[in-house]
Design a protein around this motif. Structure first.
Motif, PDB file in Angstrom:
ATOM      1  N   LEU A   1       3.750   7.607   8.650  1.00 40.15           N
ATOM      2  CA  LEU A   1       2.526   7.435   7.877  1.00 40.15           C
ATOM      3  C   LEU A   1       2.927   6.806   6.555  1.00 40.15           C
ATOM      4  O   LEU A   1       4.091   6.833   6.169  1.00 40.15           O
ATOM      5  N   ASP A   2       1.965   6.218   5.876  1.00 40.45           N
ATOM      6  CA  ASP A   2       2.183   5.615   4.562  1.00 40.45           C
ATOM      7  C   ASP A   2       1.350   6.362   3.525  1.00 40.45           C
ATOM      8  O   ASP A   2       0.235   6.786   3.819  1.00 40.45           O
ATOM      9  N   ILE A   3       1.898   6.461   2.327  1.00 40.69           N
ATOM     10  CA  ILE A   3       1.121   6.906   1.167  1.00 40.69           C
ATOM     11  C   ILE A   3       1.149   5.764   0.170  1.00 40.69           C
ATOM     12  O   ILE A   3       2.215   5.359  -0.285  1.00 40.69           O
ATOM     13  N   HIS A   4      -0.015   5.221  -0.159  1.00 39.99           N
ATOM     14  CA  HIS A   4      -0.148   4.123  -1.117  1.00 39.99           C
ATOM     15  C   HIS A   4      -0.659   4.703  -2.437  1.00 39.99           C
ATOM     16  O   HIS A   4      -1.692   5.369  -2.447  1.00 39.99           O
ATOM     17  N   LEU A   5       0.062   4.426  -3.528  1.00 41.28           N
ATOM     18  CA  LEU A   5      -0.324   4.897  -4.861  1.00 41.28           C
ATOM     19  C   LEU A   5      -0.404   3.715  -5.804  1.00 41.28           C
ATOM     20  O   LEU A   5       0.585   3.002  -5.990  1.00 41.28           O
ATOM     21  N   MET A   6      -1.544   3.517  -6.414  1.00 43.15           N
ATOM     22  CA  MET A   6      -1.679   2.433  -7.381  1.00 43.15           C
ATOM     23  C   MET A   6      -1.093   2.866  -8.720  1.00 43.15           C
ATOM     24  O   MET A   6      -1.464   3.915  -9.258  1.00 43.15           O
ATOM     25  N   LEU A   7      -0.172   2.066  -9.230  1.00 46.62           N
ATOM     26  CA  LEU A   7       0.423   2.320 -10.540  1.00 46.62           C
ATOM     27  C   LEU A   7      -0.246   1.490 -11.621  1.00 46.62           C
ATOM     28  O   LEU A   7      -0.444   1.956 -12.737  1.00 46.62           O
ATOM     29  N   SER A   8      -0.601   0.238 -11.291  1.00 54.83           N
ATOM     30  CA  SER A   8      -1.376  -0.588 -12.221  1.00 54.83           C
ATOM     31  C   SER A   8      -2.172  -1.599 -11.405  1.00 54.83           C
ATOM     32  O   SER A   8      -1.727  -2.052 -10.352  1.00 54.83           O
ATOM     33  N   GLY A   9      -3.345  -1.930 -11.894  1.00 59.53           N
ATOM     34  CA  GLY A   9      -4.223  -2.831 -11.173  1.00 59.53           C
ATOM     35  C   GLY A   9      -4.996  -2.094 -10.090  1.00 59.53           C
ATOM     36  O   GLY A   9      -4.806  -0.900  -9.872  1.00 59.53           O
ATOM     37  N   SER A  10      -5.875  -2.819  -9.424  1.00 54.90           N
ATOM     38  CA  SER A  10      -6.699  -2.243  -8.358  1.00 54.90           C
ATOM     39  C   SER A  10      -6.741  -3.206  -7.181  1.00 54.90           C
ATOM     40  O   SER A  10      -6.598  -4.414  -7.349  1.00 54.90           O
ATOM     41  N   GLU A  11      -6.962  -2.654  -5.990  1.00 51.03           N
ATOM     42  CA  GLU A  11      -7.097  -3.472  -4.801  1.00 51.03           C
ATOM     43  C   GLU A  11      -8.105  -2.846  -3.853  1.00 51.03           C
ATOM     44  O   GLU A  11      -8.401  -1.657  -3.944  1.00 51.03           O
ATOM     45  N   ARG A  12      -8.616  -3.677  -2.953  1.00 47.62           N
ATOM     46  CA  ARG A  12      -9.500  -3.195  -1.894  1.00 47.62           C
ATOM     47  C   ARG A  12      -8.664  -2.916  -0.659  1.00 47.62           C
ATOM     48  O   ARG A  12      -7.679  -3.595  -0.391  1.00 47.62           O
ATOM     49  N   VAL A  13      -9.103  -1.921   0.105  1.00 45.33           N
ATOM     50  CA  VAL A  13      -8.435  -1.523   1.337  1.00 45.33           C
ATOM     51  C   VAL A  13      -9.514  -1.296   2.388  1.00 45.33           C
ATOM     52  O   VAL A  13     -10.606  -0.812   2.071  1.00 45.33           O
ATOM     53  N   GLU A  14      -9.210  -1.639   3.624  1.00 42.99           N
ATOM     54  CA  GLU A  14     -10.085  -1.314   4.744  1.00 42.99           C
ATOM     55  C   GLU A  14      -9.278  -0.501   5.745  1.00 42.99           C
ATOM     56  O   GLU A  14      -8.073  -0.695   5.889  1.00 42.99           O
ATOM     57  N   ILE A  15      -9.979   0.385   6.454  1.00 38.02           N
ATOM     58  CA  ILE A  15      -9.370   1.239   7.460  1.00 38.02           C
ATOM     59  C   ILE A  15     -10.116   1.038   8.773  1.00 38.02           C
ATOM     60  O   ILE A  15     -11.341   0.873   8.785  1.00 38.02           O
ATOM     61  N   ALA A  16      -9.391   1.074   9.879  1.00 36.11           N
ATOM     62  CA  ALA A  16      -9.984   0.999  11.216  1.00 36.11           C
ATOM     63  C   ALA A  16      -9.042   1.721  12.177  1.00 36.11           C
ATOM     64  O   ALA A  16      -7.881   1.998  11.837  1.00 36.11           O
ATOM     65  N   THR A  17      -9.521   2.016  13.359  1.00 33.73           N
ATOM     66  CA  THR A  17      -8.624   2.559  14.379  1.00 33.73           C
ATOM     67  C   THR A  17      -8.013   1.381  15.133  1.00 33.73           C
ATOM     68  O   THR A  17      -8.710   0.395  15.410  1.00 33.73           O
ATOM     69  N   PRO A  18      -6.730   1.446  15.462  1.00 28.44           N
ATOM     70  CA  PRO A  18      -6.094   0.319  16.167  1.00 28.44           C
ATOM     71  C   PRO A  18      -6.825  -0.088  17.450  1.00 28.44           C
ATOM     72  O   PRO A  18      -6.854  -1.269  17.793  1.00 28.44           O
ATOM     73  N   GLU A  19      -7.429   0.865  18.131  1.00 27.60           N
ATOM     74  CA  GLU A  19      -8.113   0.562  19.386  1.00 27.60           C
ATOM     75  C   GLU A  19      -9.296  -0.378  19.216  1.00 27.60           C
ATOM     76  O   GLU A  19      -9.715  -1.024  20.173  1.00 27.60           O
ATOM     77  N   THR A  20      -9.840  -0.460  17.998  1.00 22.91           N
ATOM     78  CA  THR A  20     -11.000  -1.324  17.756  1.00 22.91           C
ATOM     79  C   THR A  20     -10.607  -2.713  17.275  1.00 22.91           C
ATOM     80  O   THR A  20     -11.474  -3.535  16.992  1.00 22.91           O
ATOM     81  N   LEU A  21      -9.298  -2.973  17.173  1.00 20.36           N
ATOM     82  CA  LEU A  21      -8.783  -4.220  16.620  1.00 20.36           C
ATOM     83  C   LEU A  21      -8.010  -4.993  17.676  1.00 20.36           C
ATOM     84  O   LEU A  21      -7.624  -4.458  18.707  1.00 20.36           O
ATOM     85  N   GLU A  22      -7.737  -6.260  17.347  1.00 21.73           N
ATOM     86  CA  GLU A  22      -6.944  -7.126  18.231  1.00 21.73           C
ATOM     87  C   GLU A  22      -5.520  -7.232  17.687  1.00 21.73           C
ATOM     88  O   GLU A  22      -5.310  -7.662  16.546  1.00 21.73           O
ATOM     89  N   VAL A  23      -4.547  -6.836  18.495  1.00 25.03           N
ATOM     90  CA  VAL A  23      -3.152  -6.886  18.063  1.00 25.03           C
ATOM     91  C   VAL A  23      -2.657  -8.334  18.083  1.00 25.03           C
ATOM     92  O   VAL A  23      -2.966  -9.083  18.991  1.00 25.03           O
ATOM     93  N   PHE A  24      -1.930  -8.743  17.033  1.00 28.40           N
ATOM     94  CA  PHE A  24      -1.345 -10.084  17.014  1.00 28.40           C
ATOM     95  C   PHE A  24       0.170 -10.042  16.810  1.00 28.40           C
ATOM     96  O   PHE A  24       0.852 -11.039  16.996  1.00 28.40           O
ATOM     97  N   ARG A  25       0.698  -8.869  16.434  1.00 31.75           N
ATOM     98  CA  ARG A  25       2.140  -8.744  16.267  1.00 31.75           C
ATOM     99  C   ARG A  25       2.558  -7.318  16.615  1.00 31.75           C
ATOM    100  O   ARG A  25       1.930  -6.365  16.170  1.00 31.75           O
TER     101      ARG A  25
END
Length: 150
Positions: A70-94
């Motif tokens: 698992l990953d834990i993402h912590l913002m130290l400076s600045g901001s970003e957008r993130v999206e979440i989905a289940t892998p089963e609903t996506l198309e694998v490319f790699r």
């Protein structure tokens, strides 16, 4: 997925022993001490790395997921957008099982903003599309914990 404030990290202790190690390191002292080198907390199982990069458009980002970590993402400076989905609903490319990395394209079902003081835990069932800008490209600094759970 867990989205919370850094100050609340220890409220999530007890889910997995390796996650507990990472959560207990979400402190101002530890985060301030991070340099450019990876910090191994449990070699091969729990580590943290600090990154600085420019955020990108939705089109230039993609989903990633893992099976063992698992990953834990912590913002130290600045901001970003993130999206979440289940892998089963996506198309694998790699698919790189040897690196526990799977790349996907598709639509997210959960959208959020990460800002300083926030952390996001993404479990193996959570494909995550990161590094997206809010209104325009910006420089961000983030700490990412990698935590072996399988």
């Amino acid at each position: 997925m867990i989205i919370a404030k850094n100050s609340d990290a220890t409220q999530y202790v007890g889910i997995h022993p390796n996650l507990d190690v990472a959560l207990r390191h979400i402190t101002p002292e530890f985060l301030d001490s991070l340099g450019d080198e990876r910090v191994d907390l449990i070699p091969g199982e729990v580590w943290c790395t600090r990154f600085t990069y420019e955020t990108v458009s939705d089109e230039d980002s993609f989903f990633e997921a893992h099976e063992k970590f698992l990953d834990i993402h912590l913002m130290l400076s600045g901001s970003e957008r993130v999206e979440i989905a289940t892998p089963e609903t996506l198309e694998v490319f790699r698919s790189e099982p040897e690196n526990d990395f799977y790349g996907y394209r598709g639509e997210g079902w959960q959208k959020l903003r990460l800002s300083p003081g926030d952390f996001l835990v993404v479990f193996p069932a959570d494909a995550h599309k990161i590094k997206m800008y809010l209104d325009a490209p910006a420089t961000v600094t983030k700490a990412v914990f990698k935590v072996k759970v399988r």
